[in-house]
Structures are given as structure tokens and as C-alpha cells.
Motif scaffolding. Structure first.
Motif, PDB file in Angstrom:
ATOM      1  N   GLU A 197     -11.329  59.132  81.397  1.00 16.45           N
ATOM      2  CA  GLU A 197     -11.465  58.755  79.991  1.00 16.45           C
ATOM      3  C   GLU A 197     -11.905  59.949  79.157  1.00 16.45           C
ATOM      4  OE1 GLU A 197     -14.040  55.447  79.619  1.00 16.45           O
ATOM      5  OE2 GLU A 197     -12.644  54.018  80.565  1.00 16.45           O
ATOM      6  N   ASN A 198     -12.862  60.750  79.670  1.00 21.75           N
ATOM      7  CA  ASN A 198     -13.326  61.922  78.936  1.00 21.75           C
ATOM      8  C   ASN A 198     -12.206  62.955  78.782  1.00 21.75           C
ATOM      9  OD1 ASN A 198     -15.853  60.790  78.690  1.00 21.75           O
ATOM     10  ND2 ASN A 198     -16.666  61.839  80.518  1.00 21.75           N
ATOM     11  N   LEU A 199     -11.379  63.109  79.813  1.00 23.59           N
ATOM     12  CA  LEU A 199     -10.267  64.063  79.719  1.00 23.59           C
ATOM     13  C   LEU A 199      -9.295  63.660  78.623  1.00 23.59           C
ATOM     14  CD1 LEU A 199      -9.518  64.611  83.541  1.00 23.59           C
ATOM     15  CD2 LEU A 199     -10.722  66.171  81.983  1.00 23.59           C
ATOM     16  N   ILE A 200      -9.014  62.362  78.505  1.00 22.31           N
ATOM     17  CA  ILE A 200      -8.064  61.884  77.494  1.00 22.31           C
ATOM     18  C   ILE A 200      -8.674  62.000  76.101  1.00 22.31           C
ATOM     19  CG2 ILE A 200      -6.742  59.892  76.695  1.00 22.31           C
ATOM     20  CD1 ILE A 200      -5.761  61.244  79.305  1.00 22.31           C
ATOM     21  N   GLN A 212     -12.876  57.148  70.965  1.00 24.06           N
ATOM     22  CA  GLN A 212     -14.047  57.004  71.822  1.00 24.06           C
ATOM     23  C   GLN A 212     -13.621  56.335  73.131  1.00 24.06           C
ATOM     24  OE1 GLN A 212     -16.983  58.317  70.956  1.00 24.06           O
ATOM     25  NE2 GLN A 212     -16.121  58.955  68.967  1.00 24.06           N
ATOM     26  N   SER A 213     -14.504  56.340  74.081  1.00 22.43           N
ATOM     27  CA  SER A 213     -14.175  55.749  75.386  1.00 22.43           C
ATOM     28  C   SER A 213     -13.865  54.261  75.274  1.00 22.43           C
ATOM     29  CB  SER A 213     -15.326  55.989  76.368  1.00 22.43           C
ATOM     30  OG  SER A 213     -16.519  55.388  75.869  1.00 22.43           O
ATOM     31  N   PHE A 214     -14.509  53.561  74.282  1.00 24.91           N
ATOM     32  CA  PHE A 214     -14.246  52.110  74.155  1.00 24.91           C
ATOM     33  C   PHE A 214     -12.861  51.828  73.587  1.00 24.91           C
ATOM     34  CE2 PHE A 214     -16.728  53.470  70.425  1.00 24.91           C
ATOM     35  CZ  PHE A 214     -15.858  53.180  69.405  1.00 24.91           C
ATOM     36  N   ASP A 215     -12.151  52.859  73.072  1.00 21.66           N
ATOM     37  CA  ASP A 215     -10.771  52.660  72.613  1.00 21.66           C
ATOM     38  C   ASP A 215      -9.788  52.566  73.787  1.00 21.66           C
ATOM     39  OD1 ASP A 215     -11.288  52.706  69.849  1.00 21.66           O
ATOM     40  OD2 ASP A 215     -11.431  54.896  69.897  1.00 21.66           O
ATOM     41  N   ILE A 216     -10.257  52.909  74.967  1.00 17.31           N
ATOM     42  CA  ILE A 216      -9.401  52.888  76.161  1.00 17.31           C
ATOM     43  C   ILE A 216      -9.798  51.705  77.023  1.00 17.31           C
ATOM     44  CG2 ILE A 216      -8.681  54.154  78.215  1.00 17.31           C
ATOM     45  CD1 ILE A 216      -9.362  56.743  76.707  1.00 17.31           C
ATOM     46  N   SER A 217      -8.822  50.842  77.303  1.00 20.05           N
ATOM     47  CA  SER A 217      -9.078  49.668  78.139  1.00 20.05           C
ATOM     48  C   SER A 217      -9.151  50.036  79.610  1.00 20.05           C
ATOM     49  CB  SER A 217      -7.976  48.624  77.907  1.00 20.05           C
ATOM     50  OG  SER A 217      -8.109  47.554  78.806  1.00 20.05           O
ATOM     51  N   ASN A 218      -8.266  50.911  80.028  1.00 21.93           N
ATOM     52  CA  ASN A 218      -8.232  51.301  81.439  1.00 21.93           C
ATOM     53  C   ASN A 218      -7.620  52.693  81.529  1.00 21.93           C
ATOM     54  OD1 ASN A 218      -8.390  51.225  84.220  1.00 21.93           O
ATOM     55  ND2 ASN A 218      -6.554  49.965  84.482  1.00 21.93           N
ATOM     56  N   CYS A 219      -8.104  53.481  82.483  1.00 22.88           N
ATOM     57  CA  CYS A 219      -7.603  54.843  82.611  1.00 22.88           C
ATOM     58  C   CYS A 219      -7.779  55.300  84.058  1.00 22.88           C
ATOM     59  CB  CYS A 219      -8.374  55.758  81.654  1.00 22.88           C
ATOM     60  SG  CYS A 219      -7.727  57.455  81.597  1.00 22.88           S
ATOM     61  N   HIS A 220      -6.692  55.820  84.652  1.00 27.18           N
ATOM     62  CA  HIS A 220      -6.777  56.278  86.045  1.00 27.18           C
ATOM     63  C   HIS A 220      -5.570  57.152  86.346  1.00 27.18           C
ATOM     64  CE1 HIS A 220      -3.556  53.546  87.364  1.00 27.18           C
ATOM     65  NE2 HIS A 220      -4.057  52.722  86.451  1.00 27.18           N
ATOM     66  N   ARG A 221      -5.673  57.887  87.440  1.00 28.02           N
ATOM     67  CA  ARG A 221      -4.545  58.691  87.890  1.00 28.02           C
ATOM     68  C   ARG A 221      -3.599  57.828  88.730  1.00 28.02           C
ATOM     69  NH1 ARG A 221      -4.398  64.214  87.277  1.00 28.02           N
ATOM     70  NH2 ARG A 221      -6.370  65.184  86.629  1.00 28.02           N
ATOM     71  N   PHE A 237      -4.588  51.517  75.986  1.00 27.39           N
ATOM     72  CA  PHE A 237      -5.414  51.530  74.786  1.00 27.39           C
ATOM     73  C   PHE A 237      -5.633  50.119  74.256  1.00 27.39           C
ATOM     74  CE2 PHE A 237      -3.477  55.691  75.083  1.00 27.39           C
ATOM     75  CZ  PHE A 237      -4.538  56.550  74.835  1.00 27.39           C
ATOM     76  N   ILE A 238      -6.831  49.932  73.661  1.00 26.56           N
ATOM     77  CA  ILE A 238      -7.172  48.625  73.110  1.00 26.56           C
ATOM     78  C   ILE A 238      -6.287  48.310  71.909  1.00 26.56           C
ATOM     79  CG2 ILE A 238      -8.983  47.264  72.006  1.00 26.56           C
ATOM     80  CD1 ILE A 238      -9.479  47.688  74.938  1.00 26.56           C
TER      81      ILE A 238
END
Length: 330
Positions: A197-200, A212-221, A237-238
Motif C-alpha cells: 500500500e505504501n509503495l502505491i 491515503q492507505s484507506f483509499d485502497i481496499s486491497n493490495c498485494h503482489r 480502490f474504494i
């Protein structure tokens, strides 16, 4: 006593012709032209006639010879010998006639047996023919039923294929819609203990889309398929508007010094952002890319999960929804 002259001696009875000789030849000739039942009846009639004739004539012939023998029993020994020879000759002639009659009767029996065998053979063949006709009729009925069943199955298969096409299209559209909030970030280097999330968020800030991190619902490689390149990061994204702004500004990544964003990355590394396509649309995109190069098309892109291609600015846009649409690329 006057010795009777030799000319007065009774002459041997003439050889009796078998009454069945001529009928036999006639019957043998007729068997080729009359029906089997008529031949059977004719043989029966001839056989009964011959037997009846034998019963009547044989006793009379024997009695006639015996009477003549008794009348001449008083003659002298010379006449007795002569009469005896005549009687013996008559008996021999009679015996030959009887043998001929027996031969003819035997021939009648053989003909009768042959006719019976022919009738049995005809009966057998008729029975087999009836069985074949019955089997053929059953097979014809079965063929009609099978043909109807095959036609019904073909109609059913066609209906099922149409339903499968509809369901496949619906499933693909549902999958496309479920990925509309996703984006894929490629060539971002991997580091131990990383926070995707921080990388994005760091990258988005550099292209003027602060999140912000709360704008992302899920994030993974994603799973690693290529050892030479880092696996892409997928982010959901939310708000879809946030996702659309990133798509709009992604071209700014080309002007960035990417080494200032991510550690341990060279300036020549090309980080890029694409839509998260379904497997079907991803395959269509790669095939369309090959055709774009071969056919001289200038533009190929994706929009809301769909693949689009355009020859130049003056031509219409061609949506690539199925493989049949690839045939329009010429």
C-alpha cells in the motif's frame, strides 16, 4: 398216342411291358414344367396304379402258367422237358417284368423323396425370408426412432450451445465489471518486509494523485511467473474515481526519475500501470497486439476492461470482444 408236333407247343408268353414305362417318361418330362404339388399328386396316382396292376395281373399270370403246366403233365418226357423249359422261360420273363416294375416303383419313391426335400427346402427358405422381412421391418422402425432421437439431440445440443454462449458472455462481463476498480502496477522492485500500500501511495503522489492507505481496499503482489522481473502489484480502490484519475495521469510516470521513488531501481526501469483485465480479455489484447504490428495499426488500448484498436485518427474504433472480432483487423 401221336406225338404232338413242335409247332403245337405253347409259345412262351410275350414279355409284358411295364404299364408304368410310358407314364414314367411322361412324368419325368412334366416335372420341369408343373408345380411341385401337382408332381406329388401325379406320383401318388402313378404309384397306386402300378401297385393295383401288380396285384391284379401277377396272380393271373402265375395261374395261367400253372394251368398250362398241369395240362401238359401227361406228355412224354420230351414234351415235359420242353414245357418245363417254356415255363422256366416264362417265369424268367415274368421275373424280369416284376424287376422292371420294382425299378419303376423305386424311381417313383425317389422322385417323391426329392419332391419332399424340395418342399422342405422351400418351407425353410420361406421361413427365413419371413424372419428377414420381420427383422428388416424392426430395423426400419428402430432407424426411424434413432433418426428422430438424433434430431432431438442435435436440437438440444444447439440450444445448450446457445445457452453456454450466453452464460459465458455473462460470466465474462461479470468478471470484467468485478475488475473495474483494480489496477496493476508493473516493474516495482520487491523488497523484504515491503508494504504494497505504501509503495502505491508513494507512486500516486508523484503523478499528482494523492491518496491515503484507506483509499485502497486491497493490495498485494500477484504470483511470481517471471524470475527476471518482479511480480506486478494489484490494487483495488474504494472509489472508482480515484482509479480513473490514476489511469488519466499514468503517462506522467515516463517523465519521473523512478529511482527517487523506489530504492534499488535503475533509471532505465519502466514502471507502468494497466487495467486489471480478465484472462479472456488479456489473451485478446496480446493477439490484437500481434495483429496491430502485422497490419499497421497505430492505436491499441483498454477502457473499462475492454480491448479497443484503431488504425489511425481518421478510422473508427474497433472493439475486440470475441476472437471473431480479430478477423476485422486487416
Amino acid at each position: 398216342m401221336d406225338t404232338p408236333s413242335k409247332s403245337s407247343a405253347p409259345s412262351p408268353p410275350p414279355r409284358r411291358k411295364s404299364p408304368s414305362n410310358q407314364p414314367m417318361r411322361t412324368a419325368a418330362t412334366m416335372t420341369n414344367t408343373i408345380e411341385l404339388d401337382d408332381v406329388t399328386n401325379l406320383v401318388s396316382v402313378l404309384e397306386s396304379t402300378v401297385l393295383k396292376t401288380l396285384r391284379i395281373e401277377i396272380p393271373a399270370i402265375i395261374e395261367q402258367h400253372i394251368e398250362k403246366h398241369l395240362e401238359r403233365s401227361t406228355f412224354d418226357s420230351t414234351h415235359a422237358i420242353t414245357n418245363s423249359a417254356c415255363l422256366e422261360e416264362s417265369l424268367t420273363s415274368l421275373k424280369d417284368s416284376i424287376n422292371e416294375i420294382k425299378t419303376e416303383v423305386t424311381s417313383f419313391g425317389q422322385i417323391k423323396n426329392e419332391i419332399h426335400e424340395i418342399k422342405e427346402s422351400q418351407h425353410f427358405m420361406s421361413k427365413k425370408f419371413d424372419e428377414l422381412c420381420s427383422s428388416q421391418s424392426e430395423l426400419k422402425k428402430l432407424a426411424i426412432k434413432t433418426k428422430k432421437r438424433v434430431a432431438d439431440l442435435e436440437n438440444l445440443v444447439q440450444e445448450l450451445e446457445e445457452k453456454i454462449d450466453i452464460l459465458t458472455e455473462r460470466q465474462q462481463d461479470h468478471e470484467r465489471r468485478s475488475r473495474l476498480d483494480n489496477l496493476e502496477f508493473h516493474n516495482i522492485p520487491f523488497s523484504t518486509g515491503e508494504n504494497c500500500e505504501n509503495l502505491i501511495t508513494d507512486l500516486c503522489k508523484k503523478i499528482d494523485v494523492p491518496i491515503q492507505s484507506f483509499d485502497i481496499s486491497n493490495c498485494h503482489r500477484l504470483s511470481k511467473n517471471n524470475k527476471k522481473k518482479p511480480s506486478p502489484i494489484i490494487a483495488k480502490f474504494i472509489n472508482r474515481k480515484t482509479r480513473d484519475r490514476i489511469i488519466k495521469n499514468r503517462s506522467k510516470i515516463k517523465s519521473l526519475d523512478i529511482s527517487t521513488v523506489f530504492q534499488k531501481i535503475s533509471r532505465s526501469t519502466k514502471v507502468f500501470v494497466i487495467e486489471n483485465l480478465s484472462d479472456t480479455n488479456k489473451d485478446l489484447f496480446f493477439k490484437a497486439r500481434d495483429l496491430k504490428r502485422a497490419c499497421g495499426y497505430k492505436f491499441l488500448w483498454t477502457n473499462n476492461g475492454r480491448v479497443l484498436i484503431k488504425k489511425n485518427l481518421d478510422t473508427a474504433t474497433i472493439p475486440i470482444i470475441t476472437e471473431d472480432d480479430l478477423l476485422l483487423i486487416k
